[in-house]
Motif scaffolding. Sequence first.
Motif, PDB file in Angstrom:
ATOM      1  N   ALA A 107       0.694  -1.305  -0.252  1.00  0.00           N
ATOM      2  CA  ALA A 107       0.014  -0.310  -0.096  1.00  0.00           C
ATOM      3  C   ALA A 107       0.894   1.101   0.083  1.00  0.00           C
ATOM      4  CB  ALA A 107      -1.186   0.341   0.947  1.00  0.00           C
ATOM      5  N   GLU A 110       2.800   1.946  -3.364  1.00  0.00           N
ATOM      6  CA  GLU A 110       1.895   2.515  -4.025  1.00  0.00           C
ATOM      7  C   GLU A 110       1.681   3.663  -4.147  1.00  0.00           C
ATOM      8  OE1 GLU A 110       0.564   0.345  -6.251  1.00  0.00           O
ATOM      9  OE2 GLU A 110      -0.678   1.578  -7.614  1.00  0.00           O
ATOM     10  N   ALA A 111       1.244   4.152  -3.167  1.00  0.00           N
ATOM     11  CA  ALA A 111       1.226   5.540  -3.202  1.00  0.00           C
ATOM     12  C   ALA A 111       2.149   6.833  -2.570  1.00  0.00           C
ATOM     13  CB  ALA A 111       0.643   5.767  -1.294  1.00  0.00           C
ATOM     14  N   LYS A 118       1.405  10.113 -10.319  1.00  0.00           N
ATOM     15  CA  LYS A 118       0.358  10.187 -10.045  1.00  0.00           C
ATOM     16  C   LYS A 118      -0.684  10.036 -10.571  1.00  0.00           C
ATOM     17  CE  LYS A 118      -1.859  14.191  -6.980  1.00  0.00           C
ATOM     18  NZ  LYS A 118      -2.530  15.217  -6.949  1.00  0.00           N
ATOM     19  N   ARG A 121      -0.946   5.848  -9.720  1.00  0.00           N
ATOM     20  CA  ARG A 121      -1.075   5.086  -8.514  1.00  0.00           C
ATOM     21  C   ARG A 121      -3.315   4.881  -8.184  1.00  0.00           C
ATOM     22  NH1 ARG A 121       3.321   6.363  -6.081  1.00  0.00           N
ATOM     23  NH2 ARG A 121       4.494   8.350  -6.471  1.00  0.00           N
ATOM     24  N   SER A 122      -3.238   3.541  -7.763  1.00  0.00           N
ATOM     25  CA  SER A 122      -4.600   3.326  -7.727  1.00  0.00           C
ATOM     26  C   SER A 122      -5.006   2.964  -6.728  1.00  0.00           C
ATOM     27  CB  SER A 122      -4.155   1.535  -8.425  1.00  0.00           C
ATOM     28  OG  SER A 122      -5.580   1.456  -7.856  1.00  0.00           O
ATOM     29  N   GLN A 123      -5.998   4.385  -6.333  1.00  0.00           N
ATOM     30  CA  GLN A 123      -6.337   4.314  -4.957  1.00  0.00           C
ATOM     31  C   GLN A 123      -7.185   2.719  -4.494  1.00  0.00           C
ATOM     32  OE1 GLN A 123      -6.170   6.656  -2.331  1.00  0.00           O
ATOM     33  NE2 GLN A 123      -7.166   5.111  -1.104  1.00  0.00           N
ATOM     34  N   ILE A 126      -4.863   0.057  -3.475  1.00  0.00           N
ATOM     35  CA  ILE A 126      -4.515   0.552  -1.806  1.00  0.00           C
ATOM     36  C   ILE A 126      -5.304   0.333  -0.726  1.00  0.00           C
ATOM     37  CG2 ILE A 126      -3.847   2.813   0.287  1.00  0.00           C
ATOM     38  CD1 ILE A 126      -2.393   4.327  -2.568  1.00  0.00           C
ATOM     39  N   ASP A 127      -6.790   0.919  -1.316  1.00  0.00           N
ATOM     40  CA  ASP A 127      -7.510  -0.082  -0.501  1.00  0.00           C
ATOM     41  C   ASP A 127      -7.873  -0.912  -0.433  1.00  0.00           C
ATOM     42  OD1 ASP A 127      -8.255   3.210  -0.523  1.00  0.00           O
ATOM     43  OD2 ASP A 127     -10.171   2.590  -2.165  1.00  0.00           O
TER      44      ASP A 127
END
Length: 204
Positions: A107, A110-111, A118, A121-123, A126-127
């Motif tokens: 996570a 990724e951030a 930017k 990057r995949s939210q 991360i989630d």
Amino acid sequence: MKLIGSSSSPFVRKVRVVLIEKKLDYLLVPEDVWAEDTRIVESNPLGKVPCLIMEGAEALFDSRVIVEYLDTLSPVGKLIPSVGRERAETKTWEALGDGVMEAAVLARLEATWKGRTKAQRSQAWIDRQMQKTRDGLNAMERGLGEKPFCTGIHFSLADIAVGCSLSYLDFRFPELAWRDDHPALAKLYEKLAQRPSFADTAPA
Ligand code: GSF
């Protein structure tokens, strides 16, 4: 023995805690695996730390292999039961602690990893990893219950893996405030933090 690693890696810390608990001498060789000029692949083709260079120069990786080897080197403070269900239970705890560290590391990468823009990057990713982190924490809390240590009355590799995962969350994800919903883990961690092996290897 030489241990190649960094003081921010929870997997390296797991190995360092084991070395100290087993009273084994070692030299920490700092390595930033994210630096352009890293030479980690000369020791570990996967380009990861921790990597242990044994007397005689052969390299061992990854952390699970290293800690299993170290536990055989000295009879002091056995950390992994030799056979059977107890051994499998301890190693499953280790997999759980490692899994929480791995999800949290993914996570964070990724951030923050400089190789991604930017827009890349995949939210959602991360989630997904943070959900694994929370599910792992909940499983550890349930599994620990009222016991003094993860597998019962004895300190073992299970506690080391769990302790390293909790302190990594403190280090990189303080906003998670994991103690609020996990009182049994909070109590265990307080106890672990007092051991010199944990106190002397705090992430930096
Ligand atoms: C994980 C080691 C790892 O991810 C183990 O040793 O238990 N399963 C392995 N190490 C990271 C550093 S960290 O985040 O702790 C690493 O070296 N990553 C470099 C890369 O290129 O992925």
